[in-house]
Design a protein around this motif. Structure first.
Motif, PDB file in Angstrom:
ATOM      1  N   PHE A   1       0.529  -1.610  -0.065  1.00 59.59           N
ATOM      2  CA  PHE A   1       0.689  -0.053  -0.116  1.00 59.59           C
ATOM      3  C   PHE A   1       1.008   1.853   0.142  1.00 59.59           C
ATOM      4  CE2 PHE A   1      -2.869   3.598   1.514  1.00 59.59           C
ATOM      5  CZ  PHE A   1      -3.942   2.990   1.506  1.00 59.59           C
TER       6      PHE A   1
ATOM      7  N   HIS B   1       1.222   4.247  -2.776  1.00 63.03           N
ATOM      8  CA  HIS B   1       0.249   5.278  -2.441  1.00 63.03           C
ATOM      9  C   HIS B   1       1.968   6.277  -2.548  1.00 63.03           C
ATOM     10  CE1 HIS B   1      -0.253   8.592  -0.069  1.00 63.03           C
ATOM     11  NE2 HIS B   1      -1.549   8.922  -0.026  1.00 63.03           N
TER      12      HIS B   1
ATOM     13  N   ARG C   1      -3.978   8.484  -9.666  1.00 60.09           N
ATOM     14  CA  ARG C   1      -4.789   7.669  -9.038  1.00 60.09           C
ATOM     15  C   ARG C   1      -6.028   6.976  -8.377  1.00 60.09           C
ATOM     16  NH1 ARG C   1      -2.605   9.430  -3.446  1.00 60.09           N
ATOM     17  NH2 ARG C   1      -0.387   9.418  -4.141  1.00 60.09           N
TER      18      ARG C   1
ATOM     19  N   THR D   1      -9.497   4.031  -6.652  1.00 58.92           N
ATOM     20  CA  THR D   1      -9.433   2.944  -5.845  1.00 58.92           C
ATOM     21  C   THR D   1      -9.546   2.106  -6.410  1.00 58.92           C
ATOM     22  OG1 THR D   1     -11.347   4.751  -5.388  1.00 58.92           O
ATOM     23  CG2 THR D   1      -9.718   4.730  -3.882  1.00 58.92           C
TER      24      THR D   1
ATOM     25  N   SER E   1      -8.631  -1.127  -3.286  1.00 57.23           N
ATOM     26  CA  SER E   1      -6.671  -1.071  -3.152  1.00 57.23           C
ATOM     27  C   SER E   1      -6.690   0.299  -4.243  1.00 57.23           C
ATOM     28  CB  SER E   1      -6.500  -2.759  -4.638  1.00 57.23           C
ATOM     29  OG  SER E   1      -5.124  -2.287  -3.882  1.00 57.23           O
ATOM     30  N   PRO E   2      -5.446   1.051  -4.001  1.00 59.75           N
ATOM     31  CA  PRO E   2      -5.065   1.444  -5.222  1.00 59.75           C
ATOM     32  C   PRO E   2      -3.737   0.801  -6.033  1.00 59.75           C
ATOM     33  CG  PRO E   2      -3.100   0.970  -3.291  1.00 59.75           C
ATOM     34  CD  PRO E   2      -4.629   0.734  -2.613  1.00 59.75           C
TER      35      PRO E   2
ATOM     36  N   GLU F   1      -5.038  -3.763  -0.251  1.00 65.61           N
ATOM     37  CA  GLU F   1      -6.203  -3.660  -0.156  1.00 65.61           C
ATOM     38  C   GLU F   1      -6.946  -4.291   1.437  1.00 65.61           C
ATOM     39  OE1 GLU F   1      -6.977  -8.137  -1.631  1.00 65.61           O
ATOM     40  OE2 GLU F   1      -5.841  -5.924  -2.448  1.00 65.61           O
TER      41      GLU F   1
ATOM     42  N   SER G   1      -6.225  -1.102   4.407  1.00 64.82           N
ATOM     43  CA  SER G   1      -6.930  -0.540   5.336  1.00 64.82           C
ATOM     44  C   SER G   1      -8.523  -1.336   5.492  1.00 64.82           C
ATOM     45  CB  SER G   1      -7.436   0.333   4.197  1.00 64.82           C
ATOM     46  OG  SER G   1      -8.026  -1.104   2.650  1.00 64.82           O
TER      47      SER G   1
ATOM     48  N   HIS H   1      -5.851  11.674   3.260  1.00 63.42           N
ATOM     49  CA  HIS H   1      -4.626  10.569   2.769  1.00 63.42           C
ATOM     50  C   HIS H   1      -4.390   9.346   1.928  1.00 63.42           C
ATOM     51  CE1 HIS H   1      -0.522   8.826   3.741  1.00 63.42           C
ATOM     52  NE2 HIS H   1      -1.405   7.503   3.653  1.00 63.42           N
ATOM     53  N   MET H   2      -5.362   8.893   1.819  1.00 67.42           N
ATOM     54  CA  MET H   2      -5.775   7.852   0.835  1.00 67.42           C
ATOM     55  C   MET H   2      -5.593   8.995  -0.664  1.00 67.42           C
ATOM     56  SD  MET H   2      -7.970   4.544  -0.443  1.00 67.42           S
ATOM     57  CE  MET H   2      -7.650   3.516   0.997  1.00 67.42           C
TER      58      MET H   2
ATOM     59  N   PRO I   1      -7.884   9.831  -3.555  1.00 65.32           N
ATOM     60  CA  PRO I   1      -7.730   9.727  -4.645  1.00 65.32           C
ATOM     61  C   PRO I   1      -8.062   9.657  -5.841  1.00 65.32           C
ATOM     62  CG  PRO I   1      -9.729   8.875  -3.455  1.00 65.32           C
ATOM     63  CD  PRO I   1      -8.580   9.471  -2.420  1.00 65.32           C
TER      64      PRO I   1
END
Length: 427
Positions: free
Chosen positions: A193, A197, A265, A267, A286-287, A317, A320, A344-345, A347
């Motif tokens: 992750f 990121h 980016r 998701t 999942s990023p 994934e 999180s 923070h993610m 997306p």
């Protein structure tokens, strides 16, 4: 339901369900929608007929009567309605043109579901002239993810009692609870992750979701056979090809007039329930980093393949996931943590690629010709959700028109369809 223990397990919300209450807020309602287009043969349905069918089915599953009181800054209370007022849950409306229908669907996505009533709503749209009738089903994400949301088809679908049993696993199975995660697996997941990121940290420029609450939608349906043939042409899986086609399209029509983003980016929802047998939410995200300025679909496929391989092998994934039975912070603190995690993610876009389950394709004697999913905007300004169901694969696009250029949803569909057509072996 005869099993009271099963009934309790259906109405007790879990951590994954709570996530969508935390993210729910003014200008950001967390309900998804299914849009059912009906064939034009025979007499048109009326809202009274739809309401009568729902009245017959409302007692099938406790899930249909679950509402939630509070759930924003105060801890949620589950409310099980004895006799839901179906006048509040089934409505009829007219539409003049396809553009008018899309505007009305967008308005439904902007409008929160009323609490503490059961958190679903049906609208039957009837054209003022020629055209199909359309049913829009909205369900709050805290009540169900898209897979378990198949249960709500039982409110309307034609079928014998035995045929309707196919919906039971999505309505009476226990709400999904994340099992304990092996420490080594979790360590690898968190590392993956973090790498994903970091890979999407620079070269970005996608417009961020605003607090306007405005929405715009577009719908597209294509042949599943043609989609699979196009994927095979590139020696790609359908997942790889769809991601690549979306990346190609977004690179072709960047939303800003400046330099296109090098990285987008994403998701990507994945299920944490391999048996597809749950009530509530089993979805994790999942990023995934797509190329933002690459119009060559071959290179987009290479990137998509690499990203999907990382997801399959390292399961980012799970970083999180909310394991069941962990310590609980006070509700307002949980809400702050959930929103901080989404920030923070950070997306840019959401891409969902989902299988369809139901074999029943009629509502009150009317054949369902198209079935399209629309997702809420949870931290991103652009969403495209695909549903692979039999001969057709649909794509439901939702955007924030205060972040992206007005008309961008329809512009995306136009160019996306062109990419799919150009990549088809028949082209």
């Amino acid at each position: 339901m005869s099993d009271s223990a099963a009934s309790t397990s259906v109405i007790e919300l879990t951590g994954p369900d709570h996530t969508y209450l935390h993210l729910d807020g003014k200008g950001r309602p967390m309900h998804w929608a299914m849009v059912l287009e009906l064939d034009t043969e025979g007499d048109r349905l009326t809202a009274a007929q739809v309401r009568a069918r729902v009245a017959e089915r409302i007692g099938l599953f406790d899930l249909f009567r679950v509402g939630i009181a509070e759930g924003r800054w105060r801890a949620p209370r589950v409310v099980l309605a004895e006799n839901p007022d179906l006048d509040q849950h089934v409505a009829g409306a007219d539409y003049a043109t396809p553009e008018d229908l899309r505007r009305r669907l967008a308005k439904l996505l902007e409008t929160p579901l009323a609490r503490p009533n059961p958190l679903w709503h049906l609208t039957l749209f009837t054209p003022s002239g020629d055209g199909p009738q359309v049913v829009a089903l909205r369900v709050h994400h805290a009540l169900s993810d898209g897979i378990a949301g198949a249960a709500f088809a039982a409110l309307l679908a034609d079928g014998t009692p035995d045929e309707l049993k196919e919906f039971e696993r999505f309505a009476t199975s226990p709400r999904f609870r994340t099992p304990p995660i092996d420490p080594e697996v979790l360590k690898e997941s968190k590392a993956a992750f973090a790498e994903q990121h970091a890979g999407g940290r620079t070269g970005r420029g996608w417009p961020k979701l605003t607090k306007s609450g405005r929405r715009e939608v577009a719908l597209l349906s294509v042949s599943t056979r043609d989609l699979r043939r196009a994927a095979r042409k590139h020696n790609a899986s359908v997942h790889e090809f769809v991601l690549a086609a979306i990346g190609t399209t977004l690179s072709t029509i960047p939303p800003s007039t400046g330099k296109p983003a090098e990285v987008i980016r994403v998701t990507l929802p994945v299920t944490n329930d391999p048996e597809f047998r749950h009530t509530g939410n089993a979805v994790l995200v999942s990023p995934l980093n797509l190329l933002g300025s690459e119009t060559d679909i071959g290179r987009q496929i290479e990137r998509a393949r690499s990203e999907l391989a990382t997801i399959e092998k390292r399961r980012p994934e799970l970083a999180s996931a909310i394991p069941d039975g962990g310590p609980q912070a006070p509700w307002p603190v949980q809400r702050l943590i959930a929103n901080a995690a989404m920030a923070h993610m950070s997306p840019d876009v959401h891409i969902g690629i989902n299988p369809g389950f139901s074999r029943i394709r009629e509502v009150l004697g009317k054949r369902i010709t198209e079935l399209t999913a629309l997702s809420p905007l949870a931290g991103y300004s652009f969403s495209v959700t695909s549903l692979i169901l039999g001969k057709n694969t649909s794509f439901g696009v939702v955007i924030d028109p205060a972040a992206l250029p007005p008309g961008y949803a329809e512009k995306f569909v136009e160019h996306f369809e062109r990419v799919l057509r150009e990549e088809s072996p028949a082209a």
